[in-house]
Scaffold this motif. Sequence first.
Motif, mmCIF file in Angstrom:
data_model
loop_
_atom_site.group_PDB
_atom_site.id
_atom_site.type_symbol
_atom_site.label_atom_id
_atom_site.label_comp_id
_atom_site.label_asym_id
_atom_site.label_seq_id
_atom_site.Cartn_x
_atom_site.Cartn_y
_atom_site.Cartn_z
ATOM 1 N N ARG A 50 0.271 48.178 31.448
ATOM 2 C CA ARG A 50 0.644 48.429 30.052
ATOM 3 C C ARG A 50 -0.593 48.676 29.181
ATOM 4 N NH1 ARG A 50 5.948 45.858 28.704
ATOM 5 N NH2 ARG A 50 5.141 45.794 26.605
ATOM 6 N N PRO A 51 -0.577 49.767 28.426
ATOM 7 C CA PRO A 51 -1.704 50.008 27.518
ATOM 8 C C PRO A 51 -1.668 49.002 26.367
ATOM 9 C CG PRO A 51 0.006 51.650 27.193
ATOM 10 C CD PRO A 51 0.415 50.808 28.368
ATOM 11 N N SER A 52 -2.805 48.756 25.776
ATOM 12 C CA SER A 52 -2.859 47.812 24.662
ATOM 13 C C SER A 52 -2.126 48.375 23.452
ATOM 14 C CB SER A 52 -4.314 47.511 24.291
ATOM 15 O OG SER A 52 -4.908 48.648 23.679
ATOM 16 N N ALA A 53 -1.685 47.488 22.601
ATOM 17 C CA ALA A 53 -1.001 47.904 21.371
ATOM 18 C C ALA A 53 -1.928 48.765 20.522
ATOM 19 C CB ALA A 53 -0.531 46.683 20.590
ATOM 20 N N ASP A 54 -3.219 48.450 20.522
ATOM 21 C CA ASP A 54 -4.188 49.230 19.753
ATOM 22 C C ASP A 54 -4.263 50.662 20.270
ATOM 23 O OD1 ASP A 54 -6.438 49.557 17.832
ATOM 24 O OD2 ASP A 54 -7.605 49.796 19.687
ATOM 25 N N LYS A 55 -4.296 50.839 21.592
ATOM 26 C CA LYS A 55 -4.359 52.196 22.164
ATOM 27 C C LYS A 55 -3.087 52.977 21.854
ATOM 28 C CE LYS A 55 -8.291 52.800 24.159
ATOM 29 N NZ LYS A 55 -9.256 53.748 23.634
ATOM 30 N N VAL A 56 -1.948 52.324 21.990
ATOM 31 C CA VAL A 56 -0.681 52.999 21.679
ATOM 32 C C VAL A 56 -0.656 53.404 20.210
ATOM 33 C CG1 VAL A 56 1.825 52.726 21.527
ATOM 34 C CG2 VAL A 56 0.608 51.898 23.548
ATOM 35 N N ALA A 57 -1.129 52.523 19.331
ATOM 36 C CA ALA A 57 -1.157 52.822 17.898
ATOM 37 C C ALA A 57 -2.080 54.005 17.605
ATOM 38 C CB ALA A 57 -1.589 51.594 17.105
ATOM 39 N N ARG A 58 -3.235 54.046 18.236
ATOM 40 C CA ARG A 58 -4.173 55.158 18.028
ATOM 41 C C ARG A 58 -3.575 56.483 18.514
ATOM 42 N NH1 ARG A 58 -10.083 53.812 17.829
ATOM 43 N NH2 ARG A 58 -10.183 51.584 17.402
ATOM 44 N N ILE A 59 -2.933 56.438 19.660
ATOM 45 C CA ILE A 59 -2.317 57.652 20.208
ATOM 46 C C ILE A 59 -1.169 58.109 19.306
ATOM 47 C CG2 ILE A 59 -0.966 58.545 22.142
ATOM 48 C CD1 ILE A 59 -2.744 56.690 23.957
ATOM 49 N N ALA A 60 -0.365 57.151 18.859
ATOM 50 C CA ALA A 60 0.761 57.490 17.972
ATOM 51 C C ALA A 60 0.253 58.138 16.686
ATOM 52 C CB ALA A 60 1.583 56.243 17.665
ATOM 53 N N THR A 61 -0.781 57.571 16.105
ATOM 54 C CA THR A 61 -1.349 58.119 14.866
ATOM 55 C C THR A 61 -1.859 59.543 15.091
ATOM 56 O OG1 THR A 61 -1.935 55.931 14.047
ATOM 57 C CG2 THR A 61 -3.130 57.795 13.099
ATOM 58 N N ALA A 62 -2.580 59.752 16.170
ATOM 59 C CA ALA A 62 -3.122 61.082 16.460
ATOM 60 C C ALA A 62 -2.003 62.100 16.683
ATOM 61 C CB ALA A 62 -4.031 61.027 17.689
ATOM 62 N N LEU A 63 -0.875 61.633 17.219
ATOM 63 C CA LEU A 63 0.230 62.538 17.508
ATOM 64 C C LEU A 63 1.249 62.622 16.369
ATOM 65 C CD1 LEU A 63 0.782 61.616 21.264
ATOM 66 C CD2 LEU A 63 -0.364 63.647 20.332
#
Length: 113
Positions: A50-63
């Motif tokens: 599972r990716p970290s919540a921080d990584k998911v948040a960064r990816i979501a923001t970029a997308l």
Amino acid sequence: MKEPAIVTTPLGTKIRDLRKEKGFTLDKLAELTDSSKSYIWELENKNPPRPSADKVARIATALGVTSDYLVDVNASVTVEDAADQAFYRKYRDMDTSTKSKIRKMVDLLGEDE
């Protein structure tokens, strides 16, 4: 030697589809999210831990979507809803003057209907 099978996940599929829709390369998304190209590729094509919540948040923001949208395996949130939610989160943090300008723009756009 046989290559390992590619096993995509709902998260990986959403990341890849949105990345391509935005015209981002793996390198570009990695750069925008402080990740490596190989990490983004693994998220898209494998079933990594599972990716970290921080990584998911960064990816979501970029997308331009929410983290909830990316991790929702039931697809109960549409891309459009997630984009609206992401926009509203940005909007909430804007100063009063900018919010006023955006409301005026929306009013003007609505006049064409």
